[in-house]
Each structure stands twice: as structure tokens, then as C-alpha cells.
Design a protein around this motif. Structure first.
Motif, PDB file in Angstrom:
ATOM      1  N   VAL B  86       7.014   9.637   0.580  1.00 45.82           N
ATOM      2  CA  VAL B  86       6.671   8.715   1.663  1.00 45.82           C
ATOM      3  C   VAL B  86       6.027   9.477   2.826  1.00 45.82           C
ATOM      4  O   VAL B  86       5.063   9.007   3.433  1.00 45.82           O
ATOM      5  CB  VAL B  86       7.925   7.927   2.117  1.00 45.82           C
ATOM      6  CG1 VAL B  86       7.671   7.211   3.433  1.00 45.82           C
ATOM      7  CG2 VAL B  86       8.311   6.918   1.044  1.00 45.82           C
ATOM      8  N   LEU B 129       4.668   3.001  -6.603  1.00 49.42           N
ATOM      9  CA  LEU B 129       4.906   2.078  -5.488  1.00 49.42           C
ATOM     10  C   LEU B 129       3.868   2.282  -4.384  1.00 49.42           C
ATOM     11  O   LEU B 129       3.256   1.320  -3.904  1.00 49.42           O
ATOM     12  CB  LEU B 129       6.314   2.314  -4.929  1.00 49.42           C
ATOM     13  CG  LEU B 129       6.649   1.503  -3.687  1.00 49.42           C
ATOM     14  CD1 LEU B 129       7.022   0.088  -4.071  1.00 49.42           C
ATOM     15  CD2 LEU B 129       7.771   2.131  -2.894  1.00 49.42           C
ATOM     16  N   GLU B 132       0.455   1.036  -5.425  1.00 51.00           N
ATOM     17  CA  GLU B 132       0.412  -0.428  -5.434  1.00 51.00           C
ATOM     18  C   GLU B 132       0.258  -0.955  -4.009  1.00 51.00           C
ATOM     19  O   GLU B 132      -0.507  -1.883  -3.773  1.00 51.00           O
ATOM     20  CB  GLU B 132       1.706  -0.990  -6.051  1.00 51.00           C
ATOM     21  CG  GLU B 132       1.781  -0.854  -7.561  1.00 51.00           C
ATOM     22  CD  GLU B 132       1.134  -2.033  -8.279  1.00 51.00           C
ATOM     23  OE1 GLU B 132       0.990  -3.093  -7.667  1.00 51.00           O
ATOM     24  OE2 GLU B 132       0.780  -1.880  -9.464  1.00 51.00           O
ATOM     25  N   ILE B 133       0.996  -0.357  -3.091  1.00 54.02           N
ATOM     26  CA  ILE B 133       0.946  -0.824  -1.706  1.00 54.02           C
ATOM     27  C   ILE B 133      -0.440  -0.584  -1.104  1.00 54.02           C
ATOM     28  O   ILE B 133      -0.999  -1.438  -0.426  1.00 54.02           O
ATOM     29  CB  ILE B 133       2.041  -0.136  -0.863  1.00 54.02           C
ATOM     30  CG1 ILE B 133       3.419  -0.622  -1.310  1.00 54.02           C
ATOM     31  CG2 ILE B 133       1.838  -0.423   0.620  1.00 54.02           C
ATOM     32  CD1 ILE B 133       4.569   0.079  -0.635  1.00 54.02           C
ATOM     33  N   VAL B 134      -0.999   0.606  -1.385  1.00 57.06           N
ATOM     34  CA  VAL B 134      -2.334   0.913  -0.858  1.00 57.06           C
ATOM     35  C   VAL B 134      -3.395   0.057  -1.560  1.00 57.06           C
ATOM     36  O   VAL B 134      -4.432  -0.244  -0.984  1.00 57.06           O
ATOM     37  CB  VAL B 134      -2.675   2.413  -1.065  1.00 57.06           C
ATOM     38  CG1 VAL B 134      -4.028   2.752  -0.467  1.00 57.06           C
ATOM     39  CG2 VAL B 134      -1.619   3.286  -0.429  1.00 57.06           C
ATOM     40  N   SER B 210      -4.983  -1.604   1.791  1.00 53.77           N
ATOM     41  CA  SER B 210      -3.950  -1.918   2.771  1.00 53.77           C
ATOM     42  C   SER B 210      -3.357  -0.644   3.357  1.00 53.77           C
ATOM     43  O   SER B 210      -2.364  -0.130   2.856  1.00 53.77           O
ATOM     44  CB  SER B 210      -2.876  -2.759   2.106  1.00 53.77           C
ATOM     45  OG  SER B 210      -1.885  -3.066   3.020  1.00 53.77           O
ATOM     46  N   LYS B 212      -2.347  -0.359   6.564  1.00 54.71           N
ATOM     47  CA  LYS B 212      -1.312  -0.706   7.547  1.00 54.71           C
ATOM     48  C   LYS B 212       0.079  -0.676   6.893  1.00 54.71           C
ATOM     49  O   LYS B 212       1.044  -0.183   7.467  1.00 54.71           O
ATOM     50  CB  LYS B 212      -1.599  -2.107   8.101  1.00 54.71           C
ATOM     51  CG  LYS B 212      -1.225  -2.261   9.556  1.00 54.71           C
ATOM     52  CD  LYS B 212      -1.657  -3.620  10.080  1.00 54.71           C
ATOM     53  CE  LYS B 212      -0.860  -4.726   9.424  1.00 54.71           C
ATOM     54  NZ  LYS B 212      -1.528  -6.011   9.389  1.00 54.71           N
ATOM     55  N   ALA B 213       0.152  -1.204   5.651  1.00 53.54           N
ATOM     56  CA  ALA B 213       1.448  -1.278   4.978  1.00 53.54           C
ATOM     57  C   ALA B 213       2.019   0.109   4.725  1.00 53.54           C
ATOM     58  O   ALA B 213       3.239   0.310   4.777  1.00 53.54           O
ATOM     59  CB  ALA B 213       1.298  -2.034   3.660  1.00 53.54           C
ATOM     60  N   ARG B 216       3.765   1.487   7.569  1.00 50.87           N
ATOM     61  CA  ARG B 216       5.049   0.828   7.869  1.00 50.87           C
ATOM     62  C   ARG B 216       6.191   1.332   6.980  1.00 50.87           C
ATOM     63  O   ARG B 216       7.336   0.914   7.125  1.00 50.87           O
ATOM     64  CB  ARG B 216       4.903  -0.687   7.717  1.00 50.87           C
ATOM     65  CG  ARG B 216       4.065  -1.301   8.828  1.00 50.87           C
ATOM     66  CD  ARG B 216       4.188  -2.793   8.831  1.00 50.87           C
ATOM     67  NE  ARG B 216       5.561  -3.231   9.116  1.00 50.87           N
ATOM     68  CZ  ARG B 216       6.002  -4.459   8.881  1.00 50.87           C
ATOM     69  NH1 ARG B 216       5.213  -5.341   8.339  1.00 50.87           N
ATOM     70  NH2 ARG B 216       7.247  -4.786   9.166  1.00 50.87           N
ATOM     71  N   LEU B 217       5.870   2.209   6.009  1.00 53.44           N
ATOM     72  CA  LEU B 217       6.937   2.813   5.205  1.00 53.44           C
ATOM     73  C   LEU B 217       7.738   3.725   6.116  1.00 53.44           C
ATOM     74  O   LEU B 217       7.176   4.511   6.871  1.00 53.44           O
ATOM     75  CB  LEU B 217       6.348   3.654   4.070  1.00 53.44           C
ATOM     76  CG  LEU B 217       5.700   2.929   2.903  1.00 53.44           C
ATOM     77  CD1 LEU B 217       5.057   3.934   1.964  1.00 53.44           C
ATOM     78  CD2 LEU B 217       6.734   2.131   2.140  1.00 53.44           C
ATOM     79  N   ASN B 218       9.051   3.614   6.043  1.00 55.11           N
ATOM     80  CA  ASN B 218       9.881   4.397   6.953  1.00 55.11           C
ATOM     81  C   ASN B 218      10.579   5.530   6.207  1.00 55.11           C
ATOM     82  O   ASN B 218      11.520   5.286   5.456  1.00 55.11           O
ATOM     83  CB  ASN B 218      10.903   3.463   7.597  1.00 55.11           C
ATOM     84  CG  ASN B 218      11.698   4.169   8.662  1.00 55.11           C
ATOM     85  OD1 ASN B 218      11.598   5.387   8.810  1.00 55.11           O
ATOM     86  ND2 ASN B 218      12.477   3.409   9.401  1.00 55.11           N
ATOM     87  N   GLU B 221      14.436   5.851   6.189  1.00 52.39           N
ATOM     88  CA  GLU B 221      15.215   4.913   5.372  1.00 52.39           C
ATOM     89  C   GLU B 221      15.265   5.304   3.896  1.00 52.39           C
ATOM     90  O   GLU B 221      16.034   4.721   3.137  1.00 52.39           O
ATOM     91  CB  GLU B 221      14.624   3.507   5.501  1.00 52.39           C
ATOM     92  CG  GLU B 221      15.061   2.816   6.769  1.00 52.39           C
ATOM     93  CD  GLU B 221      14.337   1.498   6.959  1.00 52.39           C
ATOM     94  OE1 GLU B 221      14.986   0.530   7.335  1.00 52.39           O
ATOM     95  OE2 GLU B 221      13.115   1.443   6.716  1.00 52.39           O
ATOM     96  N   THR B 222      14.419   6.266   3.480  1.00 58.89           N
ATOM     97  CA  THR B 222      14.462   6.682   2.073  1.00 58.89           C
ATOM     98  C   THR B 222      15.654   7.579   1.804  1.00 58.89           C
ATOM     99  O   THR B 222      16.084   7.726   0.672  1.00 58.89           O
ATOM    100  CB  THR B 222      13.196   7.466   1.678  1.00 58.89           C
ATOM    101  OG1 THR B 222      13.083   8.574   2.560  1.00 58.89           O
ATOM    102  CG2 THR B 222      11.955   6.619   1.763  1.00 58.89           C
TER     103      THR B 222
END
Lengths: 153, 429
Positions: B86, B129, B132-134, B210, B212-213, B216-218, B221-222
Motif C-alpha cells: 500500500v 487489489l 483493480e482499484i487503479v 482512478s 484518487k482511490a 485513499r488507501l490507508n 489500517e493494513t
């Protein structure tokens, strides 16, 4: 008490040659979570669940991750929808083997099978293997709970 | 050498190898059955005994693997690997090429100290993951992670099972690997990275959809267990420091790894059942049983015969012999598990040494061939198989055909670079 006492009789099922698009339509219209898939003789050959449908939107890779708490926005995944080619395939390509019970199955056995196979709903079949109805954790569970009050009387 | 034991033991060994390669039978099951048969027939024919079989097992290798497996098994559930991925995703700001290089570097560094398979198992899902998000295809990333971990793992004593075997057999220290292997591996690795960037340039030039998404990965929190992660990383760091000095202190690498595992277990006190469940016992059993099988070959005189044949070829200077070895071992490792090849070749090289040949360069040739060869085919290494299996759950599954266009060139280029540097480095030895 056996499983027929708590099953739904007017079960919605689809034929094995139904397309994924038609199946999605039925899920939406009937607001249900599981569709038994039957052959020409009305015998269940599989089931297709909401989760199977949704793997087309969000592939199963999420199950490889220990958790997804840190993902706040699925970004590009949000705009990906199954292609027309995928939607025109038959449900056969997406369905899972059916976990069914016969009509004379007891409530606790039916419940145990649901837990064991991690299912929420389960088709009920006749002795000849034909689809008779469908039952769920809630149907079976409430039927079991209701016996507690009978014992009180 | 008597003929009957030689034929019997070779048939058991090659029969087992064929079963493993053809995937007719699980490799650990095949190895156990083969080892049992080798000992039984060895006793009947008088060429092998139970004591000799036990002696054939290299416990230094098994101990080192077990120790590192315990450490990784404890680190795995802390979320540390997701944390790194991340972080890479955020600092790439969604730029595919930058993400490609960052994930490649992370995978390589991890696979230098941890098992390649573990590294890929942990990095690949979060890679999918992120991609996919990008909104880009995960395929180039997965293929490259497997290839770069195959390549990078060759750099250190603990990076790759064949290295553990070679280090133990040749008595090479952790620092020997840093001096003789790492420089050659780093150049080959850079070559692999550039080649992959070129081969995947079409996919990598796609614009991310994407960004921006991703931001927003933190990362915080991982980490499910930050405290435990910190403790295990401290122990792992300490183990690496000890690896630097293990030779000078006369401590074996397996002692360092098992000692570190013991300290981590006492410090963290995890649920031991859970930790032991994540140990790859089948790998350890596979190794142990292969040692027993190859011990049988040795006692039956097969290795001596092969050494005798190879001595005929020793008119060739050892360095050229070594380059040949790199390519032969690489070709074999591309189609076959590199562990049995390494275990089988160790006694052969030892035998050549006893006959007066300078075998130091040959050990390194074996390491490069076994390590780089695995990149050649989709089944060449376990890391390849894992990314392929995982990719089947994505929108773009990896195929054998694709691997031959992406993986095979990487194998050829890394072997070629290694051969040239090898010639330069060992010419004067």
C-alpha cells in the motif's frame, strides 16, 4: 416435522440454458438470493447465487486478502460492469453444484447441511429428484424455534 | 560400482522425478515413497542402510528453512506485507510504471531474505487489489513479481532453497553470497526489470483511471498487529546481522534462523498451532526425502560414475565448464523443480572437487542456473505457479503462451548477463 412443512412451494427456478442477463433480471424482479438451475426434466442440476453473480462485478481476489478494511474506495472497480459477451453466456458457466435435500428430510438435518455447505437457501426435491420447493435458514430456524413454545403448553 | 544397485537406485530416482514432473503424484508423496523404496531395496541389496540414509539428510538446510518459515508464519498475519504494497501504491500516485518498479523492488528485497513463494503469496493478492482499484491490468505486475523474486532470491544464502543447499554443501557463508553472487544477480536483475518494462510497455502506458482511490488507501489500517510486526522485524533484522558474522563466530546459518525463531516465539507468544499450520511441512518433507534418495544414488556408486564421465570433460577450463553448467541447469530448472536438480548435482560437484578440479566456480554456476532457470516456463518455479493460479481469479488470467513471451526472454537475458559476468569474475580463479 420434516422440511416440507417449512419450505416455500412457489419456487422460482431457471432452465440451464438461461443467459446470465435473464438470470440477473429474475434476481432483481423477484428480489431473491438463490436460483435453482434445472434441466429439461425439472431436476436441479445446480444453483446460482447472488454471490456468484457478483463475482462478475468484483472478482474473487478479495478472498485472498486477510482483510479489506484499509480500502475506502474501490476506485476503477466501481465502473466495471460485465460485458455483453459475459451476460449472454448461459448460467451453466457460472452455477455451482446444488446442495439439495429430499422431501422427507428432518429439520435439524436440513439445517446442519446448510451450515456445513455454507448456504443460506437450499432446494427441496421429491423422491424422483424433481424440484418441489426451496427452504432457507430463516424458514428452518423459525420452524425449529416455534417448537419451543409448543413444548411450553 | 556394481551394476545392479546402480540401475535400481537410478530407476527409483528418475522414476520419482518423472512422476513429479508429470504431476501424476504430489511431489512430497512421491519423494517419501521413493525414499522408502530406496532404503528398503538398498538394505536388501546391501548398498544402503538406515544409518546412511539418516546421515544423507542435510539438517543444516532443513533447520535454516524451518527457522525462516516460522518467522514468516508469524509475520504473515500482522499485515506487514500489505502495508509495504500500500505504501508503494501511494508513493506511485497511480503511475503504472512507477508502481511496477516499486512493487518489483519490494518483492525483490523481500525475496532476498524470505522464501520466494511466501513473498509472492503475500504480495500478489494485494497487487491485484491495487491494480483493480487503479483500473489497470494486474497481469504485468504478477508476472514480473514472480520473475523478479526468482531472480533476486539468488543474491543471498537465504533467498532461495537451492542457495541454502549449495551454501550448506560448499560451506559458503552469508557473506560469500554477498561477495560472489549478489553483484552478478543485481546486474542480471536490473536487466530483467528493464526487459520486463519493455515487454509490458503497452500495458504500462495505459492511463490509470482512478488515482484518487489509491490515495485513499490507508497504510496504517493494513497493520492488524503493529506491535507484533515490530517485534518480529526486530528479530528478523537481528538474524540478518548474525548472518553477516555467522562464519566468523562459527555458528551455522540454521542455528541463526532457529535461534531467531525461538526468540520471536518467546517474545510474541503467538498461538503456536496457528503458526505451525502455516509452515510448509510438505516442502521440508520433500527436501528430507530427496536427500535420502540422492544418498542412495551416492552409496550405489552412481555419482562416482557420473563424476568419472565428467572428468573426461575436464580438459575444458573450469570457468567455461561453469558457463555450460549455468545453461544446462537453467534449461533443466525451467521444466523441472530446481530443488531435486540441485540436490542431485551437489554430490557430483563434490566428487569433481575430490578428483582435483577447482569447484568453487561450479557452485556459483549451479546457483545461477538453478535460480534463473525457473523463470523460463509457467511451471519453472513455485512462484510462477502461484501468480498464475491467483491470476485466474482476475479479469486477465496468465497463460502458458504469454509466459513463453515474457518469462522465457527474462530467463535467457538473466542467464546471458550472468554468463558474461561469471566469465569475467572467475577467469582469474
Amino acid at each position: 416435522m420434516n422440511v416440507t412443512s417449512c419450505m416455500k412451494h412457489n419456487v422460482v427456478s431457471i432452465h440451464i440454458k438461461t443467459t446470465i442477463r435473464e438470470a440477473a433480471n429474475i434476481f432483481v424482479k423477484k428480489h431473491i438470493g438463490l436460483l435453482p438451475v434445472v434441466d429439461d426434466d425439472d431436476k436441479p442440476v445446480g444453483v446460482i447465487g447472488m454471490r456468484d453473480m457478483l463475482t462478475l462485478e468484483l472478482p474473487d481476489f478479495v478472498t485472498f486478502l486477510a482483510d479489506v478494511d484499509f480500502v475506502h474506495d474501490f476506485g476503477a472497480v466501481e465502473d466495471i460492469h460485465p460485458s455483453a459477451k459475459t451476460l449472454n453466456k448461459t448460467v451453466q458457466t457460472l452455477m455451482k453444484p446444488a446442495v439439495t435435500v429430499e422431501e422427507d428430510c428432518g429439520l435439524l438435518r436440513a439445517y446442519a447441511l446448510l451450515i456445513q455447505h455454507n448456504q443460506h437457501d437450499m432446494p427441496v426435491v421429491s423422491k424422483e429428484g424433481k424440484l418441489m420447493g426451496i427452504t432457507s435458514r430463516v424458514d428452518i430456524g423459525t420452524a425449529i424455534l416455534s417448537t419451543w413454545f409448543k413444548a411450553d403448553k | 560400482m556394481t551394476v545392479v544397485p546402480a540401475i535400481i537406485s537410478s530407476s527409483i530416482f528418475f522414476g520419482s522425478l518423472i512422476l513429479i514432473f508429470s504431476e501424476r503424484l504430489n511431489r512430497a508423496i512421491t519423494a517419501i515413497a521413493g525414499a522408502a523404496l530406496m532404503v528398503a531395496l538398498g538394505r536388501i541389496l546391501g548398498f544402503y542402510s538406515e544409518e546412511a540414509a539418516l546421515e544423507a539428510i542435510d539438517f543444516n538446510t532443513l533447520g535454516l528453512l524451518l527457522g525462516m518459515m516460522i518467522l514468516v508464519a508469524m509475520l504473515e498475519p500482522t499485515g506487514f506485507f500489505q502495508y509495504l504494497a500500500v505504501l508503494a501504491a501511494r508513493s506511485s500516485k497511480g503511475n503504472p510504471t512507477r508502481l511496477f518498479i516499486l512493487l518489483g523492488v519490494i518483492t525483490t528485497i523481500l525475496s532476498m531474505f524470505l522464501d520466494n513463494v511466501t513473498t509472492v503469496v503475500l504480495i500478489a493478492p494485494v497487487t491485484i487489489l491495487i491494480c483493480e482499484i487503479v483500473g489497470i491490468s494486474a497481469l504485468p505486475f504478477l508476472v514480473s513479481e514472480a520473475l523478479l523474486s526468482n531472480t533476486g532470491g539468488v543474491a543471498t544464502l537465504v533467498g532461495d532453497p537451492p542457495n541454502v543447499l549449495i551454501g550448506s554443501a560448499a560451506g559458503f557463508s552469508f557473506n560469500d553470497f554477498l561477495i560472489y553472487s549478489m553483484p552478478i544477480v543485481l546486474v542480471s536483475w536490473a536487466g530483467a526489470l528493464f526487459l520486463l518494462k519493455y515487454l509490458f510497455k503497452k500495458e504500462l502506458s495505459k492511463r490509470p483511471r482512478s488515482v484518487k482511490a489509491i490515495m485513499r488507501l490507508n497504510p496504517a489500517e493494513t497493520l492488524n498487529e503493529p506491535l507484533i510486526a515490530r517485534r518480529i522485524l526486530i528479530v528478523l533484522g537481528g538474524a540478518v546481522l548474525f548472518f553477516f558474522v555467522h562464519h566468523a563466530l562459527h555458528i551455522s546459518p540454521s542455528m541463526v534462523a532457529l535461534g531467531a525463531a525461538a526468540i520471536a516465539l518467546v517474545w510474541v507468544q503467538p498461538n503456536i498451532e496457528e503458526v505451525l499450520k502455516r509452515i510448509e511441512w510438505s516442502v521440508l518433507i520433500f527436501f528430507g526425502a530427496l536427500f535420502v534418495m540422492v544418498g542412495g544414488l551416492e552409496h550405489a556408486g552412481v555419482m562416482e560414475a557420473i563424476v568419472g564421465l565428467l572428468e573426461q570433460a575436464s580438459v575444458v577450463p573450469p570457468v567455461l565448464f561453469g558457463v555450460g553448467l549455468i545453461w544446462v541447469v537453467a534449461a533443466l530448472s525451467a521444466v523441472v523443480d530446481n530443488v531435486p536438480i540441485t540436490i542431485a548435482l551437489i554430490p557430483v560437484i563434490k566428487g569433481l572437487g575430490e578428483s582435483g578440479m577447482d569447484i568453487t566456480p561450479l557452485w556459483w554456476a549451479l546457483a545461477f542456473g538453478a535460480g534463473f532457470g525457473g523463470s523460463g516456463t509457467i511451471i519453472g518455479s513455485t512462484a510462477n505457479i502461484i501468480v498464475t493460479t491467483l491470476s485466474e481469479k482476475t479479469r486477465a488470467p496468465i497463460t502458458a503462451k504469454l509466459w513463453s513471451k515474457r518469462g522465457l526472454p527474462v530467463m535467457l537475458v538473466t542467464c546471458a548477463i550472468a554468463s558474461i559476468l561469471y566469465l569475467i569474475a572467475f577467469r582469474w580463479m
